[in-house]
Write a protein that holds these residues in place. Structure first.
Motif, PDB file in Angstrom:
ATOM      1  N   LYS A  26       0.842  -1.208   0.000  1.00  0.00           N
ATOM      2  CA  LYS A  26       0.000   0.000   0.000  1.00  0.00           C
ATOM      3  C   LYS A  26       0.874   1.255   0.000  1.00  0.00           C
ATOM      4  O   LYS A  26       0.529   2.250  -0.637  1.00  0.00           O
ATOM      5  CB  LYS A  26      -0.951  -0.004   1.190  1.00  0.00           C
ATOM      6  CG  LYS A  26      -2.133  -0.919   0.996  1.00  0.00           C
ATOM      7  CD  LYS A  26      -3.190  -0.691   2.058  1.00  0.00           C
ATOM      8  CE  LYS A  26      -4.447  -1.468   1.700  1.00  0.00           C
ATOM      9  NZ  LYS A  26      -5.564  -1.139   2.592  1.00  0.00           N
ATOM     10  N   TYR A  76       0.785   4.006  -2.914  1.00  0.00           N
ATOM     11  CA  TYR A  76       0.546   5.409  -2.541  1.00  0.00           C
ATOM     12  C   TYR A  76       1.612   6.315  -3.152  1.00  0.00           C
ATOM     13  O   TYR A  76       1.287   7.362  -3.735  1.00  0.00           O
ATOM     14  CB  TYR A  76       0.542   5.525  -1.016  1.00  0.00           C
ATOM     15  CG  TYR A  76       0.356   6.922  -0.495  1.00  0.00           C
ATOM     16  CD1 TYR A  76      -0.909   7.491  -0.402  1.00  0.00           C
ATOM     17  CD2 TYR A  76       1.448   7.686  -0.086  1.00  0.00           C
ATOM     18  CE1 TYR A  76      -1.093   8.780   0.080  1.00  0.00           C
ATOM     19  CE2 TYR A  76       1.282   8.977   0.399  1.00  0.00           C
ATOM     20  CZ  TYR A  76       0.017   9.517   0.482  1.00  0.00           C
ATOM     21  OH  TYR A  76      -0.154  10.796   0.962  1.00  0.00           O
ATOM     22  N   LYS A  84       0.593   9.111  -5.887  1.00  0.00           N
ATOM     23  CA  LYS A  84       0.771  10.517  -5.520  1.00  0.00           C
ATOM     24  C   LYS A  84       2.038  11.129  -6.131  1.00  0.00           C
ATOM     25  O   LYS A  84       2.347  12.291  -5.864  1.00  0.00           O
ATOM     26  CB  LYS A  84       0.833  10.664  -3.989  1.00  0.00           C
ATOM     27  CG  LYS A  84      -0.418  10.225  -3.278  1.00  0.00           C
ATOM     28  CD  LYS A  84      -1.549  11.194  -3.527  1.00  0.00           C
ATOM     29  CE  LYS A  84      -2.770  10.803  -2.711  1.00  0.00           C
ATOM     30  NZ  LYS A  84      -3.860  11.745  -2.868  1.00  0.00           N
ATOM     31  N   TYR A 129       3.907   0.581  10.167  1.00  0.00           N
ATOM     32  CA  TYR A 129       2.533   0.984   9.858  1.00  0.00           C
ATOM     33  C   TYR A 129       2.343   2.469  10.180  1.00  0.00           C
ATOM     34  O   TYR A 129       1.831   3.235   9.368  1.00  0.00           O
ATOM     35  CB  TYR A 129       1.575   0.116  10.680  1.00  0.00           C
ATOM     36  CG  TYR A 129       0.138   0.576  10.702  1.00  0.00           C
ATOM     37  CD1 TYR A 129      -0.814  -0.047   9.905  1.00  0.00           C
ATOM     38  CD2 TYR A 129      -0.274   1.614  11.523  1.00  0.00           C
ATOM     39  CE1 TYR A 129      -2.146   0.365   9.929  1.00  0.00           C
ATOM     40  CE2 TYR A 129      -1.583   2.040  11.555  1.00  0.00           C
ATOM     41  CZ  TYR A 129      -2.517   1.412  10.756  1.00  0.00           C
ATOM     42  OH  TYR A 129      -3.821   1.816  10.780  1.00  0.00           O
ATOM     43  N   ARG A 150       1.322   5.499   7.739  1.00  0.00           N
ATOM     44  CA  ARG A 150       0.046   6.180   8.024  1.00  0.00           C
ATOM     45  C   ARG A 150       0.286   7.674   8.229  1.00  0.00           C
ATOM     46  O   ARG A 150      -0.467   8.509   7.727  1.00  0.00           O
ATOM     47  CB  ARG A 150      -0.612   5.552   9.264  1.00  0.00           C
ATOM     48  CG  ARG A 150      -1.977   6.119   9.571  1.00  0.00           C
ATOM     49  CD  ARG A 150      -2.986   5.685   8.488  1.00  0.00           C
ATOM     50  NE  ARG A 150      -4.204   6.435   8.629  1.00  0.00           N
ATOM     51  CZ  ARG A 150      -4.549   7.481   7.869  1.00  0.00           C
ATOM     52  NH1 ARG A 150      -3.768   7.880   6.886  1.00  0.00           N
ATOM     53  NH2 ARG A 150      -5.673   8.101   8.068  1.00  0.00           N
ATOM     54  N   GLY A 173       0.522   9.608   5.161  1.00  0.00           N
ATOM     55  CA  GLY A 173      -0.700   9.759   4.381  1.00  0.00           C
ATOM     56  C   GLY A 173      -1.221   8.495   3.734  1.00  0.00           C
ATOM     57  O   GLY A 173      -2.280   8.524   3.093  1.00  0.00           O
ATOM     58  N   VAL A 174      -0.521   7.383   3.870  1.00  0.00           N
ATOM     59  CA  VAL A 174      -0.995   6.130   3.286  1.00  0.00           C
ATOM     60  C   VAL A 174      -2.279   5.726   4.006  1.00  0.00           C
ATOM     61  O   VAL A 174      -2.348   5.741   5.241  1.00  0.00           O
ATOM     62  CB  VAL A 174       0.069   5.017   3.400  1.00  0.00           C
ATOM     63  CG1 VAL A 174      -0.451   3.707   2.826  1.00  0.00           C
ATOM     64  CG2 VAL A 174       1.359   5.446   2.700  1.00  0.00           C
ATOM     65  N   GLU A 175      -3.303   5.403   3.230  1.00  0.00           N
ATOM     66  CA  GLU A 175      -4.593   5.029   3.816  1.00  0.00           C
ATOM     67  C   GLU A 175      -4.520   3.601   4.333  1.00  0.00           C
ATOM     68  O   GLU A 175      -4.674   2.636   3.582  1.00  0.00           O
ATOM     69  CB  GLU A 175      -5.705   5.199   2.795  1.00  0.00           C
ATOM     70  CG  GLU A 175      -5.951   6.659   2.456  1.00  0.00           C
ATOM     71  CD  GLU A 175      -7.123   6.876   1.532  1.00  0.00           C
ATOM     72  OE1 GLU A 175      -8.002   5.999   1.437  1.00  0.00           O
ATOM     73  OE2 GLU A 175      -7.137   7.938   0.893  1.00  0.00           O
ATOM     74  N   LEU A 176      -4.263   3.512   5.615  1.00  0.00           N
ATOM     75  CA  LEU A 176      -4.175   2.231   6.303  1.00  0.00           C
ATOM     76  C   LEU A 176      -5.156   2.251   7.467  1.00  0.00           C
ATOM     77  O   LEU A 176      -5.397   3.299   8.058  1.00  0.00           O
ATOM     78  CB  LEU A 176      -2.761   2.007   6.860  1.00  0.00           C
ATOM     79  CG  LEU A 176      -1.634   1.857   5.842  1.00  0.00           C
ATOM     80  CD1 LEU A 176      -0.284   1.962   6.541  1.00  0.00           C
ATOM     81  CD2 LEU A 176      -1.766   0.541   5.102  1.00  0.00           C
ATOM     82  N   GLY A 177      -5.671   1.093   7.791  1.00  0.00           N
ATOM     83  CA  GLY A 177      -6.558   0.966   8.937  1.00  0.00           C
ATOM     84  C   GLY A 177      -6.136  -0.193   9.797  1.00  0.00           C
ATOM     85  O   GLY A 177      -5.197  -0.937   9.475  1.00  0.00           O
ATOM     86  N   ASP A 195      -5.555  -3.563   8.279  1.00  0.00           N
ATOM     87  CA  ASP A 195      -4.296  -3.776   7.554  1.00  0.00           C
ATOM     88  C   ASP A 195      -3.250  -4.369   8.484  1.00  0.00           C
ATOM     89  O   ASP A 195      -2.473  -5.229   8.088  1.00  0.00           O
ATOM     90  CB  ASP A 195      -3.783  -2.463   6.956  1.00  0.00           C
ATOM     91  CG  ASP A 195      -4.686  -1.942   5.859  1.00  0.00           C
ATOM     92  OD1 ASP A 195      -4.866  -2.646   4.857  1.00  0.00           O
ATOM     93  OD2 ASP A 195      -5.221  -0.828   6.026  1.00  0.00           O
TER      94      ASP A 195
END
Length: 168
Positions: A26, A30, A34, A149, A153, A156-160, A163
Motif C-alpha cells: 500500500k 501510494y 501521488k 505501519y 500512516r 498519508g498512506v490510507e491504512l486501517g 491492515d
C-alpha cells in the motif's frame, strides 16, 4: 487445549510479516499514485531519534528470523540490511517467511526452557525459551511492524486497523 512453542512463534510471525507485506505494498502504491519519490517514505521516521521505515522492516525480519533459529538451536540466516526500495523490502520479508516455513514443529517445540543468550550492546542477557519468545521476540515484532505501519500512516498512506491485523 495447549499451544506449542511452534504454534506460538512460526505461524504468528508469518501472519504478521504477511500483513507487513500488504502494508508496504500500500505504501508503494501510494507513492506511485501521488508521484512521491518512494525513498521519501522509506527514509521517513516518526521522530528524528527513531529508525526510518526501512530499518523498522529490517528489524522485524531479523527478530523473527533470529528468534526462530535460536529457539531451534541453530544459527540464523544473516541479511545485509541494504534494502532501499519497496520491492527490496518486500522481497526481504518474503525471504524471511520462506525461511520460517522451513522450521518443523519438532525443532521449536520443547524449547520452552532452552537457555538463549543474547548480546545486546555491552550487555549479555540470558533467557529461557518461552520468556524469550513471549517477552522479547513477539513484542519486538509487533513494535517494529506497528512502527512501520505508523510511519506510512503518518505519511498519508490510507491504512486501517485491519491492515495491521490482516484477515481472520
Amino acid at each position: 487445549m495447549t499451544i506449542s512453542m511452534y504454534q506460538a512463534s512460526i505461524p504468528v510471525s508469518i501472519r504478521t510479516l504477511n500483513n507487513l507485506v500488504s502494508i508496504l505494498e500500500k505504501g508503494a502504491t501510494y507513492a506511485e499514485t501521488k508521484k512521491i519519490d518512494p525513498s521519501v517514505l522509506i527514509n521517513s521516521r516518526l521522530s528524528p531519534d527513531m529508525f526510518p521505515l526501512s530499518k523498522q522492516v529490517q528489524i522485524a525480519s531479523d527478530i523473527v528470523n533470529r528468534g526462530a533459529a535460536r529457539l531451534a538451536g541453530i544459527e540464523p540466516t544473516q541479511f545485509e540490511d541494504n534494502e532501499t526500495t519497496f520491492p527490496q523490502l518486500i522481497d526481504r520479508i518474503h525471504q524471511t517467511i520462506s525461511g520460517l516455513n522451513t522450521f518443523k514443529p519438532e525443532q521449536i517445540d520443547g524449547s520452552e526452557e532452552r537457555t538463549i543468550t543474547l548480546k545486546l550492546g555491552d550487555k549479555t542477557i540470558d533467557f529461557q525459551g518461552m520468556p524469550f519468545l513471549l517477552s522479547f521476540v513477539l513484542p519486538n515484532l509487533y513494535f517494529h511492524v506497528t512502527t512501520a505501519y505508523d510511519i506510512l500512516r503518518h505519511c498519508g498512506v490510507e491504512l486501517g486497523k485491519q491492515d495491521f491485523l490482516g484477515q481472520p
